[in-house]
Design a protein around this motif. Structure first.
Motif, mmCIF file in Angstrom:
data_model
loop_
_atom_site.group_PDB
_atom_site.id
_atom_site.type_symbol
_atom_site.label_atom_id
_atom_site.label_comp_id
_atom_site.label_asym_id
_atom_site.label_seq_id
_atom_site.Cartn_x
_atom_site.Cartn_y
_atom_site.Cartn_z
ATOM 1 N N TYR A 88 -5.384 -7.577 -2.849
ATOM 2 C CA TYR A 88 -6.478 -7.610 -3.827
ATOM 3 C C TYR A 88 -7.092 -6.325 -4.218
ATOM 4 O O TYR A 88 -6.807 -5.531 -3.590
ATOM 5 C CB TYR A 88 -7.634 -8.443 -3.244
ATOM 6 C CG TYR A 88 -7.951 -7.871 -1.705
ATOM 7 C CD1 TYR A 88 -7.568 -8.504 -0.668
ATOM 8 C CD2 TYR A 88 -8.869 -6.984 -1.581
ATOM 9 C CE1 TYR A 88 -7.698 -7.956 0.825
ATOM 10 C CE2 TYR A 88 -9.301 -6.330 -0.378
ATOM 11 C CZ TYR A 88 -8.799 -6.937 0.644
ATOM 12 O OH TYR A 88 -9.192 -6.680 1.912
ATOM 13 N N LEU A 103 -0.768 -10.721 1.211
ATOM 14 C CA LEU A 103 -1.733 -10.910 0.147
ATOM 15 C C LEU A 103 -2.404 -9.619 -0.072
ATOM 16 O O LEU A 103 -2.954 -8.950 0.758
ATOM 17 C CB LEU A 103 -2.891 -12.104 0.456
ATOM 18 C CG LEU A 103 -2.282 -13.360 0.751
ATOM 19 C CD1 LEU A 103 -3.036 -14.403 1.341
ATOM 20 C CD2 LEU A 103 -1.311 -13.942 -0.246
ATOM 21 N N ILE A 135 -4.221 -11.762 -4.606
ATOM 22 C CA ILE A 135 -5.158 -12.809 -4.369
ATOM 23 C C ILE A 135 -6.413 -12.591 -5.098
ATOM 24 O O ILE A 135 -6.756 -11.276 -5.067
ATOM 25 C CB ILE A 135 -5.180 -13.494 -3.102
ATOM 26 C CG1 ILE A 135 -6.105 -14.753 -2.902
ATOM 27 C CG2 ILE A 135 -5.608 -12.134 -2.237
ATOM 28 C CD1 ILE A 135 -6.032 -15.291 -1.663
#
Ligand code: HAM
Length: 432
Positions: free
Chosen positions: A106, A104, A39
């Motif tokens: 990052y 998720l 994400i």
């Protein structure tokens, strides 16, 4: 006046960027292996997201945010950490509708106005993950296992895991009371900031790095003694899953974190190799955050890990000599017509996935001698040099020279790309 980069920021220069890329690749591979989806959230958010998310009384919100008014008069802040933005996005896009947990990850720049030193920057980068929508202790364990697996793949060793549970809104008030009782007659030993924390959030006193506060806190009660049944059970399960994975850890009853959103599990991966900045990665559970930001009830857990610190560890251990990425092919040419063909040939090879460079002139008409160009080809460490002069052009050939053994042969110009691909071992990415 010479313009320099702002204090606490750094350039990732060629050479270092290869090491950096290697870390990024390991992170992406490990996230794939654990089945997390990437994400990317905006670099700036509305200031209230961090005020409400990270917590008004944290160092980050009180002292470290890059906050400014935009031209529309809205207060915006460069993201100081990743979790709040991910949770905001999860709520805004109703990601919970796509099944939970949402797993998720990052890798993004973060900004904190801190006093810069080795391993502490004002713009830094974190890789991290968040599992949203599950209370499963297996998710907590993944947040510890993921950074450890990244470090293992990179060859980073000499770190250890500190683990604690700081309870939930049910059991934490009793712990807070116990801490207030403990610090009551030690208030004068605490720094002014901790004296303020005594009433507002006494857990944060345990996180203070000032020597007086540390020694005052040495005999403070540990959070685990005050856990409710649910938190105790959860903590026991996290530990037994860590044991099952053979991940060693130390339960540190006084480990609390500098962000307000944590509940139950908190952890840090620390090292002695980086001096004062000892946390390589850190995280924990934050079961109340989504709700406090206006979303549905969402138990969640995550971690963030410093990229710069991983980089320093690689350098300190000399695990990864700075890898060069030499081109596969260097194209040299003499004469205007040959030059055009050289540009075309480089273009073809690049489209076929062969890293290719060529001799560039200092000015439009400043052609360099063949000798000078060959010298540059040698310096570039390319495996093959393609030589195109007017003579070759007239005969429709190109000379292919192996830079490893000096052997040369002529091939038909139209076949050059295929020959190069064969000679480099079937084409594709030709960098070593
Ligand atoms: P944090 O402990 O503030 O947690 O930061 C995580 C990691 O980022 C640190 O352990 C360190 O490696 C790196 N780091 C932090 N500040 C700096 C800095 N100024 N310079 C260089 N590296 C730094 C968080 O940010 C949470 N969002 C982690 C998390 C995710 N918790 C749940 N989910």
């Amino acid at each position: 006046m010479e313009v320099k980069s702002p204090r606490g920021t750094s350039d990732i220069l060629p050479g270092a960027s290869n090491v950096w890329r290697r870390i990024e690749q390991s992170v992406a591979e490990v996230m794939d292996a654990f089945d997390y989806q990437e994400i990317r959230t905006p670099i700036f958010e509305h200031t209230e997201l961090f005020q409400r998310g990270v917590g008004e009384t944290t160092d980050i919100v009180e002292k470290q945010m890059y906050t400014f008014e935009d031209r529309g008069g809205r207060s915006v802040t460069l993201r100081p950490e990743g979790t709040a933005g991910v949770v905001r996005s999860y709520i805004q896009h109703k990601l919970y509708g796509q099944g939970v947990p949402q797993k998720l990850w990052y890798l993004q720049p973060m900004f904190r106005y801190e006093r810069p030193q080795a391993g502490r920057n004002r713009q830094f980068h974190q890789f991290g993950a968040e599992a949203l929508g599950s209370l499963d202790p297996a998710c907590d364990v993944e947040m510890i296992a993921i950074p450890l697996e990244v470090y293992r793949r990179l060859g980073i060793t000499s770190h250890r895991v500190l683990l604690n549970s700081i309870g939930c809104p049910e059991c934490r008030p009793a712990y807070r009371d116990a801490l207030r009782l403990y610090f009551k007659d030690k208030l004068d030993q605490l720094c002014p900031a901790c004296q303020g924390r005594y009433d507002r959030n006494p857990l944060r006193i345990l996180d203070c790095k000032i020597e007086g506060c540390r020694s005052a806190a040495a005999g403070a009660p540990a959070g685990a003694e005050f856990l409710c049944d649910e938190c105790q059970e959860h903590f026991a399960e996290v530990r037994s899953l860590l044991d099952a994975l053979d991940i060693s850890y130390t339960v540190d009853g006084r480990l609390v974190r500098g962000l307000d959103y944590y509940t139950k599990t908190v952890f840090e991966v620390v090292t002695d190799a980086l001096g004062a900045q000892d946390a390589l990665a850190a995280g924990g559970r934050y079961d109340g955050l989504a709700e406090s930001l206006g979303g549905p009830k969402t138990p969640a857990v995550g971690f963030g890990a410093g990229m710069e610190r991983a980089f320093l560890m690689l350098q300190a251990a000399s695990v990864e000599p700075i890898q060069e990425r030499p081109p596969g092919v260097f194209v040299v040419s003499l004469g205007t017509a040959a030059r055009e063909k050289a540009v075309q040939l480089a273009w073809q090879l690049r489209r076929a996935g062969v890293a290719t460079t060529m001799d560039y002139r200092a000015g439009v008409n400043e052609e360099r001698s063949m000798r000078a160009q060959m010298k540059s080809a040698g310096k570039s460490k390319a495996q093959l040099t393609l030589i195109l002069g007017d003579d070759e052009l007239a005969r429709g050939v190109v000379t292919v020279r192996s830079m490893t053994d000096g052997s040369q042969r002529e091939v038909i110009l139209g076949d050059a790309a295929v020959t190069v691909l064969q000679q480099l071992g079937g084409g594709g990415e030709s960098r070593s």
